[in-house]
Design an enzyme around this catalytic site. Structure first.
Site, PDB file in Angstrom:
ATOM      1  CG  HIS A 481      -1.814   1.158   1.384  1.00 12.35           C
ATOM      2  ND1 HIS A 481      -3.162   1.103   1.117  1.00 12.35           N
ATOM      3  CD2 HIS A 481      -1.569   2.440   1.774  1.00 12.35           C
ATOM      4  CE1 HIS A 481      -3.708   2.292   1.332  1.00 12.35           C
ATOM      5  NE2 HIS A 481      -2.756   3.122   1.729  1.00 12.35           N
ATOM      6  CD  GLU A 482       1.535   3.462   3.726  1.00 10.65           C
ATOM      7  OE1 GLU A 482       1.622   4.515   3.067  1.00 10.65           O
ATOM      8  OE2 GLU A 482       0.533   3.179   4.430  1.00 10.65           O
ATOM      9  CG  HIS A 485       0.079   6.214  -0.710  1.00  7.34           C
ATOM     10  ND1 HIS A 485      -0.964   6.880  -1.307  1.00  7.34           N
ATOM     11  CD2 HIS A 485      -0.443   5.595   0.386  1.00  7.34           C
ATOM     12  CE1 HIS A 485      -2.070   6.672  -0.587  1.00  7.34           C
ATOM     13  NE2 HIS A 485      -1.776   5.889   0.441  1.00  7.34           N
ATOM     14  CG  HIS A 488       0.168   8.755  -7.175  1.00  9.24           C
ATOM     15  ND1 HIS A 488      -0.961   9.098  -6.502  1.00  9.24           N
ATOM     16  CD2 HIS A 488       0.011   9.269  -8.406  1.00  9.24           C
ATOM     17  CE1 HIS A 488      -1.764   9.792  -7.291  1.00  9.24           C
ATOM     18  NE2 HIS A 488      -1.190   9.907  -8.454  1.00  9.24           N
TER      19      HIS A 488
END
Ligand code: ZN
Length: 698
Positions: A481-482, A485, A488
């Site tokens: 998940h991290e 980010h 991105h």
């Protein structure tokens, strides 16, 4: 100490600081100097008599505030990961000054005029679309901050803001006080059958800290929930449940809460009325409409329909879960009529009977180095980049740094991974921006840098031998998940800082790239590559994987309906409810109606869950709770493109689809609307089908 060369918070320029050298003494002089510099720059920009241009106005302003923002970012980061009392003190001393500076920028009407002048100038049409968006976002934020209100309304607007902040604080104080005040003391161990040892230990410790005998339970979730989940004693569950769902309500005293002085009912009403007033002052029909200004969803009815459709599609699956649970409880637990305080307990029993597997055993298959190797492999294959270790100075020996290279071998980004929990480090996991991508005035590129911070258990050393740390599957998901980010932020190709990477992305779409990455943690082809038993080195067995998949969606129908009740209640309160003409009891009545429309089980008469709904009354989620499901829909639907590719290629890790995702979603950052980016990637509007399918709701 004040000189630039000796203060590491001032000397790193466009590079990265030597974290090792920074101490609490550096914060105050560095931040004071940068604040002064930024303020001076604002003055100079405003004093310039020529019409503002990107080069003469936005660029210098951005440079000065970025310098302050980055130094302050380093201080905040260290405050989060390497806290010491003097550091915290120095940080706390500067925090109000820094906050005041940013607030004053947002309220500076002279700046607002300059932004408007650029927008109206002939130069505007020649700017890149990313630069135009930076200007438009700033104008929007000024407007939402009340900059365009007539003077006579400004003081009322400020009053509304202040009172809202006050009420939100009171709301959460009441929740906290009502939660803290209650304690349930149990002295007979036989009443605690079913509770695991670690829960009992914690309850004993709580009792001791309150100078009680036996065991004590509170309404804090880690104490409350295991009782609901594991205690065989039905009346114990009932007692604790009733205390929990009446917190901060008028029912407080009746269930031993102590006092109805923590009743939040009136606060909610006043807050809703103020939000409505704020929205109308700014020219919106209601607060929900106002809240959509910086979001991807465009209209109030779009969100309403989204929630309604979702609920209709999920309802039959919620009903199925409910039927399964009630019949299991009748047959196996002797519970004829399932009550709210039985649900978690019955669910846990049913889950055990269907999909029991040992979390501890599963964990042995995920040594952290192997997981990271697998994660990097996926990123490299999907996006055509290369990840290599790098040796930047860090703030702790456990922290590793890496660089990301593009296909032609150029370094395009760096990142740090700080994996383990330790004293002085804040809990949880997050990605943060250490430096954003932008084109410098000499034409060169400042590459992005990210912090990826987790709190996994540190490696254990026994007899001088350090065992490779293993993490749970949940932790693996967190890491992915991290990192999503992070991608991105790091794979952006936008030159304007204000909209590069995660900057300027609508906040109901920010979780798309992170949740997208989570999907890979549920793929057999990925997991078998990414696992190695800590003792035997064997990959994860297929039958264990199958059990994980089945357990993943256990009772997801009921869980989804519950989330939709929260989202719908939030949406209706901020779009349809007239707080001015209402009484506190009308909020409760609305919560019951919403529940009855959406859920398959009635809302218990005593439940006052809305009185502790801090997300919307004390957090930043007012008219925003829907965004959890909204972003899940986007990420699941984006991932479905990879599943579709896999049908012909046999693998979800596909570079063609990966490259398209990189270009259309990651590279563009906040330079265009998330709706446009999604459509460019998927070739159509988002659909909820993939999320329903992944969640076993189709
Ligand atoms: Zn996230």
């Amino acid at each position: 100490m004040n000189s630039k060369s000796s203060n590491p918070l001032l000397s790193f320029g466009q590079g990265l600081p030597n974290y090792r050298e920074i101490t609490s003494e550096h914060i105050e002089p560095a931040i004071n100097e940068l604040l002064k510099k930024a303020e001076l720059c604002v003055q100079t920009c405003l004093a310039n008599p020529h019409s503002p241009t990107w080069r003469d106005f936005i660029e210098p302003l951005e440079n000065a505030t970025e310098e302050l923002g980055r130094a302050w970012g380093v201080a905040s980061h260290l405050n989060s990961v390497a806290d010491t009392p003097p550091f915290r003190e120095a940080y706390g001393r500067m925090l109000p000054k820094v906050t005041a500076f940013w607030t004053s920028l947002g309220q500076n009407l002279e700046l607002f005029k300059k932004y408007k002048a650029i927008k109206a100038s002939s130069e505007f049409a020649q700017l890149t679309s990313a630069q135009q968006r930076v200007i438009e976002n700033s104008l929007r934020d000024f407007r939402l901050g009340g900059a365009e209100l007539p003077d006579e309304q400004k003081s009322r607007f400020a009053e509304i803001q202040e009172r809202q902040a006050e009420l939100s604080k009171l709301f959460s104080d009441h929740v906290l006080d009502a939660t803290d005040k209650y304690v349930l003391n149990v002295t007979e161990k036989s009443e605690l059958d079913g509770l695991p040892e670690d829960v009992l230990d914690a309850a004993r410790q709580t009792a001791q800290s309150k100078e009680m005998n036996g065991w004590a339970f509170t309404l804090h979730f880690p104490s409350y929930f295991p009782v609901m989940q594991f205690a065989k004693n039905r009346s114990l569950r009932e007692q604790l449940y009733k205390a929990y769902v009446t917190r901060a309500s008028e029912l407080g005293p009746e269930y031993g809460q102590g006092d109805a002085k923590w009743d939040n009912s009136q606060l909610m009403l006043e807050l809703l009325a103020l939000r409505d007033e704020e929205a109308r002052m700014l020219g919106y029909a209601n607060y929900a409409a106002l809240s959509l200004a910086p979001k991807m969803a465009k209209t109030v009815s779009e969100v309403k329909e989204f929630l309604e459709t979702f609920a209709q599609r999920a309802k039959p699956f919620g009903q199925k879960d409910w039927d399964e649970l009630t019949s299991f409880a009748q047959k196996n637990l002797g519970i004829e009529s399932l009550q709210p305080w039985d649900m978690a307990y019955a669910s846990e029993q049913l889950k055990q009977s269907l999909y029991a597997f040992s979390e501890h055993e599963l964990k042995q298959y995920f040594p952290l180095p192997k997981v990271l190797e697998g994660l990097f492999q996926i990123i490299q294959s999907l996006f055509g980049v290369k990840i290599e270790p790098s040796n930047m100075p860090t703030w702790h020996d456990d922290v590793k740094s890496y660089q990301v290279l593009n296909a032609s071998g150029q370094v395009m980004a760096h990142f740090y991974i700080d994996p383990y929990a330790r004293p002085g480090k804040r809990g949880g996991a997050w990605m943060d921006d250490a430096r954003g991508r932008k084109k410098l005035s000499d034409g060169s590129i400042q590459t992005p840098v990210a912090y990826l911070v987790c709190n996994f258990p540190p490696p254990v050393t026994i007899n001088g031998q350090t065992k490779p740390p293993t993490i749970t599957h949940d932790d693996v998901i967190t890491m992915f998940h991290e990192c999503g980010h992070g991608m991105h932020h790091m794979l952006t190709e936008i030159d304007a800082l204000g909209v590069s990477g995660i900057n300027g992305v609508e906040w109901d779409a920010v979780e798309l790239p992170s949740q997208f990455m989570e999907n890979f943690c549920w793929e057999w082809e990925v997991l078998k590559q990414m696992t190695a038993h800590s003792q035997t080195g064997e990959p994860l067995p297929k039958d264990l994987f199958d059990k994980m998949i089945r357990a993943k969606n256990f009772q997801n129908g009921l869980a989804t309906l519950r989330q939709l009740v929260f989202s719908t209640m939030d949406w209706r309160l901020h779009s349809e409810f007239s707080a001015n003409q209402a009484q506190a009891s009308d909020i409760l009545a609305l919560s019951r109606r919403v529940n009855d429309e959406i859920h398959v089980t009635p809302q218990p008469d005593i439940s006052r869950w809305i009185n502790t709904f801090s997300h919307i009354f004390a957090g930043g989620y007012a008219a925003g709770y829907y965004s959890y499901k909204w972003a899940e829909v986007l990420s699941a639907d984006a991932y479905a493109a990879f599943e579709e590719t896999a049908q012909s290629t046999g693998s979800v890790v596909n570079s063609v689809t990966g490259n398209k995702y990189r270009q259309e979603i990651l590279a563009v950052g906040g330079s265009r609307s998330a709706a446009e980016s999604f459509k460019a990637f998927r070739g159509r509007e988002p659909e909820i089908d993939a999320l329903l399918r992944h969640g076993g709701l189709s």
